[in-house]
Design a protein around this motif. Structure first.
Motif, PDB file in Angstrom:
ATOM      1  N   THR A  16       0.860  -1.172   0.000  1.00 19.01           N
ATOM      2  CA  THR A  16       0.000   0.000   0.000  1.00 19.01           C
ATOM      3  C   THR A  16       0.897   1.222   0.000  1.00 19.01           C
ATOM      4  O   THR A  16       1.854   1.280   0.780  1.00 19.01           O
ATOM      5  CB  THR A  16      -0.900   0.032   1.256  1.00 19.01           C
ATOM      6  OG1 THR A  16      -1.683  -1.156   1.280  1.00 19.01           O
ATOM      7  CG2 THR A  16      -1.803   1.252   1.253  1.00 19.01           C
ATOM      8  N   VAL A  17       0.592   2.194  -0.859  1.00 18.35           N
ATOM      9  CA  VAL A  17       1.312   3.460  -0.870  1.00 18.35           C
ATOM     10  C   VAL A  17       0.381   4.514  -0.290  1.00 18.35           C
ATOM     11  O   VAL A  17      -0.724   4.720  -0.787  1.00 18.35           O
ATOM     12  CB  VAL A  17       1.760   3.850  -2.299  1.00 18.35           C
ATOM     13  CG1 VAL A  17       2.468   5.205  -2.289  1.00 18.35           C
ATOM     14  CG2 VAL A  17       2.662   2.780  -2.893  1.00 18.35           C
ATOM     15  N   VAL A  18       0.832   5.166   0.775  1.00 17.03           N
ATOM     16  CA  VAL A  18       0.055   6.207   1.434  1.00 17.03           C
ATOM     17  C   VAL A  18       0.639   7.550   1.017  1.00 17.03           C
ATOM     18  O   VAL A  18       1.842   7.773   1.135  1.00 17.03           O
ATOM     19  CB  VAL A  18       0.109   6.052   2.970  1.00 17.03           C
ATOM     20  CG1 VAL A  18      -0.647   7.174   3.657  1.00 17.03           C
ATOM     21  CG2 VAL A  18      -0.432   4.690   3.384  1.00 17.03           C
ATOM     22  N   SER A  22      -2.400  -4.519   4.111  1.00 22.42           N
ATOM     23  CA  SER A  22      -1.703  -5.799   4.092  1.00 22.42           C
ATOM     24  C   SER A  22      -0.406  -5.629   3.327  1.00 22.42           C
ATOM     25  O   SER A  22      -0.282  -4.764   2.466  1.00 22.42           O
ATOM     26  CB  SER A  22      -2.571  -6.892   3.443  1.00 22.42           C
ATOM     27  OG  SER A  22      -2.822  -6.580   2.102  1.00 22.42           O
ATOM     28  N   GLY A  23       0.559  -6.427   3.662  1.00 21.69           N
ATOM     29  CA  GLY A  23       1.843  -6.346   2.993  1.00 21.69           C
ATOM     30  C   GLY A  23       2.657  -5.157   3.460  1.00 21.69           C
ATOM     31  O   GLY A  23       2.503  -4.663   4.573  1.00 21.69           O
ATOM     32  N   THR A  24       3.503  -4.671   2.580  1.00 21.75           N
ATOM     33  CA  THR A  24       4.375  -3.536   2.866  1.00 21.75           C
ATOM     34  C   THR A  24       3.591  -2.241   2.770  1.00 21.75           C
ATOM     35  O   THR A  24       2.800  -2.065   1.856  1.00 21.75           O
ATOM     36  CB  THR A  24       5.537  -3.521   1.855  1.00 21.75           C
ATOM     37  OG1 THR A  24       6.241  -4.759   1.956  1.00 21.75           O
ATOM     38  CG2 THR A  24       6.496  -2.386   2.112  1.00 21.75           C
ATOM     39  N   VAL A  25       3.841  -1.323   3.694  1.00 20.07           N
ATOM     40  CA  VAL A  25       3.221  -0.015   3.656  1.00 20.07           C
ATOM     41  C   VAL A  25       4.307   1.020   3.416  1.00 20.07           C
ATOM     42  O   VAL A  25       5.295   1.078   4.151  1.00 20.07           O
ATOM     43  CB  VAL A  25       2.460   0.309   4.966  1.00 20.07           C
ATOM     44  CG1 VAL A  25       1.880   1.714   4.914  1.00 20.07           C
ATOM     45  CG2 VAL A  25       1.377  -0.721   5.197  1.00 20.07           C
ATOM     46  N   LEU A  26       4.127   1.815   2.374  1.00 22.16           N
ATOM     47  CA  LEU A  26       5.091   2.870   2.017  1.00 22.16           C
ATOM     48  C   LEU A  26       4.384   4.207   2.135  1.00 22.16           C
ATOM     49  O   LEU A  26       3.243   4.350   1.722  1.00 22.16           O
ATOM     50  CB  LEU A  26       5.569   2.678   0.572  1.00 22.16           C
ATOM     51  CG  LEU A  26       6.180   1.329   0.245  1.00 22.16           C
ATOM     52  CD1 LEU A  26       6.285   1.155  -1.257  1.00 22.16           C
ATOM     53  CD2 LEU A  26       7.524   1.192   0.898  1.00 22.16           C
TER      54      LEU A  26
END
Length: 100
Positions: free
Chosen positions: A70-72, A92-96
């Motif tokens: 997810t890209v925030v 879910s997964g990597t958060v950037l």
């Protein structure tokens, strides 16, 4: 459905409120869909690491493996909310967090 999506979707389910145990594959679905399961592992020898790196890049580029992320947007102002959302398993997964 490709095998990598099948396996990763099941593994990812544990991140979204599963029982927290090891990833499980619904093998009856695999059997009824006539899927072929082939393992791939690297045991950290230089040759195996080189082979893994040679395979992973193309698999990612081809979309055969998709890593959940997810890209925030919002830079440093978004960091607290992104962190809280991560703790609450809204991602879910990597958060950037995109900084610019």
């Amino acid at each position: 459905m490709t095998l990598n999506h099948f396996a990763f979707a099941e593994a990812e389910a544990g991140q979204r409120g599963g029982d927290g145990g090891s990833p499980r594959l619904p093998l009856m679905q695999a059997i009824t869909k006539d899927l072929t399961l082939r393992g791939f592992a690297t045991l950290h020898t230089p040759d195996q690491i080189e082979e893994w790196n040679a395979r992973l890049g193309p698999w990612l580029a081809e979309g055969r493996i998709v890593l959940p992320h997810t890209v925030v947007e919002g830079g440093t102002a978004a960091l607290p909310e992104a962190f809280l959302a991560l703790q609450e398993r809204r991602y879910s997964g990597t958060v950037l967090v995109r900084m610019s």
